[in-house]
Design an enzyme around this catalytic site. Structure first.
Site, PDB file in Angstrom:
ATOM      1  N   GLU A  58      -4.510  -9.465   2.816  1.00 29.86           N
ATOM      2  CA  GLU A  58      -5.345  -9.158   3.983  1.00 29.86           C
ATOM      3  C   GLU A  58      -6.586 -10.032   4.084  1.00 29.86           C
ATOM      4  O   GLU A  58      -6.979 -10.446   5.188  1.00 29.86           O
ATOM      5  CB  GLU A  58      -5.758  -7.675   3.954  1.00 29.86           C
ATOM      6  CG  GLU A  58      -4.659  -6.720   4.383  1.00 29.86           C
ATOM      7  CD  GLU A  58      -3.751  -6.308   3.239  1.00 29.86           C
ATOM      8  OE1 GLU A  58      -2.992  -5.341   3.413  1.00 29.86           O
ATOM      9  OE2 GLU A  58      -3.796  -6.952   2.168  1.00 29.86           O
ATOM     10  N   GLU A 113       0.825  -1.211   0.000  1.00 28.70           N
ATOM     11  CA  GLU A 113       0.000   0.000   0.000  1.00 28.70           C
ATOM     12  C   GLU A 113       0.860   1.264   0.000  1.00 28.70           C
ATOM     13  O   GLU A 113       0.530   2.236  -0.684  1.00 28.70           O
ATOM     14  CB  GLU A 113      -0.935  -0.016   1.198  1.00 28.70           C
ATOM     15  CG  GLU A 113      -1.898  -1.204   1.154  1.00 28.70           C
ATOM     16  CD  GLU A 113      -3.164  -0.958   1.923  1.00 28.70           C
ATOM     17  OE1 GLU A 113      -4.117  -0.424   1.337  1.00 28.70           O
ATOM     18  OE2 GLU A 113      -3.181  -1.288   3.125  1.00 28.70           O
TER      19      GLU A 113
END
Length: 270
Positions: free
Chosen positions: A144, A124
């Site tokens: 995730e 990210e």
């Protein structure tokens, strides 16, 4: 367990941020998130620094994501804050904004030098950088969902803008990893390099950018980011505003003058 750290060094007008917790594959602890945020703010506010490089310590990982023992339980409420770093992560929005290169106003360019696994929060942060170089053994993933979590530091908004949406969805919904070669094919990274060439190439690229007019460089980044996703007429207005600011600068007069006088320009960021 080591808290890790984020080292902040300068080489002339270039800043180098190094995620330094190799024993945990540079997983981000609350302390590291706060330090990275503070370093990003310092870089943004420094008149002498023009370009940054973000990399990781060691040769195994760029960043494995958020620390599963400290950071993720803190954010989910499974662990209560225990120190000042924890309280800053929970109570200072600037920490997550600046450390994630997400919604902190940073007009100066950032180059990622991905020296290994780039996972979860590391991936990210990568999405907030402007130019990306990686070692041949680097891998990339947003795993995730495999832990019943979601990527929440920009991927849901940024990844489908940077690679085809269907590919972005597959990465985020499966959590599977891709290789450096595949990341380059998708346009996620600019270049794949032998590990020994990664930092020298990143520094050479940073030096090349730092030699350019800083007013123009920052206007390019600011306008491209702001115009992303806008209708063309609105994007053109932002481009016109950038043109007016840049053309009114002393640097814009110095650049052509130096070319005509056959000398190196002296840019002052004004």
């Amino acid at each position: 367990m080591s808290e890790g750290q984020v080292r902040f060094e300068t080489q002339g007008d270039i800043a180098v941020f190094t995620l330094d917790a190799p024993a945990s594959r540079n997983a981000l602890t609350p302390r590291m998130l706060c330090q990275l945020a503070d370093h990003v703010v310092a870089f943004a506010q420094s008149p002498s620094l023009r370009v940054a490089i973000l990399t990781g310590s060691g040769d195994k990982a760029f960043c494995a994501g958020g620390d599963l023992a400290r950071t993720l339980p803190l954010m989910s409420g499974d662990r209560q804050p225990q120190d000042a770093w924890d309280h800053r992560v929970l109570n200072e929005p600037l920490v997550m904004a600046a450390s994630g290169l997400r919604d902190y106003p940073l007009d100066k360019p950032v180059i990622a030098a991905v020296n290994g696994a780039c996972m979860a929060a590391g991936f990210e942060i990568l999405l907030g950088t402007d130019i990306r170089l990686c070692a041949e053994h680097a891998t990339f993933a947003l795993p995730e969902v495999k832990r019943a979590l979601i990527p929440f530091a920009g991927s849901l908004a940024r990844l489908p803008r940077q690679i085809p949406q269907a590919v972005a969805m597959e990465l985020m919904l499966t959590g599977d990893a891709i290789s450096a070669a595949e990341a380059q094919r998708l346009g996620l990274v600019n270049r794949v390099l032998p590990a020994t060439e990664l930092m020298p190439q990143a520094l050479a690229l940073a030096e090349k950018i730092a030699r350019n007019g800083p007013v123009a460089v920052q206007a390019v980044k600011r306008t491209v980011v702001a115009a992303s996703g806008l209708p063309l007429d609105q994007a053109y207005r932002l481009e016109d505003e950038a043109k007016a600011r840049v053309m009114a600068s002393a640097d814009a007069r110095e650049g052509p003058r130096a070319f005509m006088e056959k000398r190196e320009p002296v840019y002052r960021g004004q």
